[in-house]
Write a protein that holds these residues in place. Sequence first.
Motif, PDB file in Angstrom:
ATOM      1  N   ASP A  95       4.484 -14.935   0.821  1.00  0.00           N
ATOM      2  CA  ASP A  95       5.292 -13.833   0.293  1.00  0.00           C
ATOM      3  C   ASP A  95       4.977 -12.482   0.908  1.00  0.00           C
ATOM      4  O   ASP A  95       5.484 -11.458   0.446  1.00  0.00           O
ATOM      5  N   GLY A  96       4.102 -12.451   1.925  1.00  0.00           N
ATOM      6  CA  GLY A  96       3.853 -11.194   2.607  1.00  0.00           C
ATOM      7  C   GLY A  96       2.523 -10.572   2.247  1.00  0.00           C
ATOM      8  O   GLY A  96       1.640 -11.214   1.672  1.00  0.00           O
ATOM      9  N   PHE A  97       2.383  -9.295   2.571  1.00  0.00           N
ATOM     10  CA  PHE A  97       1.092  -8.629   2.563  1.00  0.00           C
ATOM     11  C   PHE A  97       0.834  -7.765   1.336  1.00  0.00           C
ATOM     12  O   PHE A  97      -0.302  -7.366   1.094  1.00  0.00           O
ATOM     13  N   ASP A  98       1.854  -7.459   0.573  1.00  0.00           N
ATOM     14  CA  ASP A  98       1.695  -6.633  -0.620  1.00  0.00           C
ATOM     15  C   ASP A  98       1.703  -7.548  -1.837  1.00  0.00           C
ATOM     16  O   ASP A  98       2.753  -8.091  -2.205  1.00  0.00           O
ATOM     17  N   PRO A  99       0.552  -7.738  -2.482  1.00  0.00           N
ATOM     18  CA  PRO A  99       0.511  -8.653  -3.627  1.00  0.00           C
ATOM     19  C   PRO A  99       1.434  -8.245  -4.775  1.00  0.00           C
ATOM     20  O   PRO A  99       1.843  -9.104  -5.568  1.00  0.00           O
ATOM     21  N   ASP A 100       1.765  -6.961  -4.857  1.00  0.00           N
ATOM     22  CA  ASP A 100       2.584  -6.478  -5.970  1.00  0.00           C
ATOM     23  C   ASP A 100       4.080  -6.489  -5.656  1.00  0.00           C
ATOM     24  O   ASP A 100       4.892  -6.346  -6.569  1.00  0.00           O
TER      25      ASP A 100
END
Length: 237
Positions: A136-141
């Motif tokens: 889902d990418g690099f930003d956990p939020d």
Amino acid sequence: MGVRFEELAWRETPLGLISLRRRRDPALDVDVYEVKLDDEFLMSSLFPVAEIELARLGLAPLTGADLDVVVGGLGLGYTARTALADERVRSLFVVEAVEDVIDWHRRGLLPFAAGLADDPRTRLVRADFFAAVDGDGFDPDRPGRRFDAVLLDIDHSPRHVLHPGHAPFYTPDGLRRLADHLHPGGVFALWSDDPPDADFARTLAEVFATAQTHVVPFPNPLTGGQSANTVYVARRA
């Protein structure tokens, strides 16, 4: 005169024993910080030029302000610090798989990287960079968030990886998954310890609208001559 040699931190990881050490080089009259994985040297504060140029070359093609940037691999912090020196950078996500490396910076063990962990633009993310690319990418939020630039310095080179599981990233399919995490016009830049690799350059050109290969020379105080690293810079259409 301080201690000639000191092991500052070490930890067993899935990749092997990672350690940070400081030694005094009497010939150069400097403290040298080095990172080792088992018996293999990963990086040294004697040779920061190409890590610095990774950020400079990677951000140079971008225009405008409010840039959101990802650095894959924290290490000694030279790439991340250089990215923060660019006033256009609004946010910096540093993705690092080894919690202890993040801890080195939070504890201030690297004086030349002072301020990196405390900069309000910085977020240190404990994660597997390559799994994040496939997920889902690099930003956990904010799953699926896109970025203006991804600057990667983890493996020795596309051919000499630290773990076999990293190798699929350097294929057309792996790079296409990375490109999906970039805004249109976004940049992917990669540090390599190897000389320019024509096959990998062609792979980049297959995936990205533009791809350039930069040889970054630097003085080598150990040999008294010059050495060089490679920085690849590719841009989405």
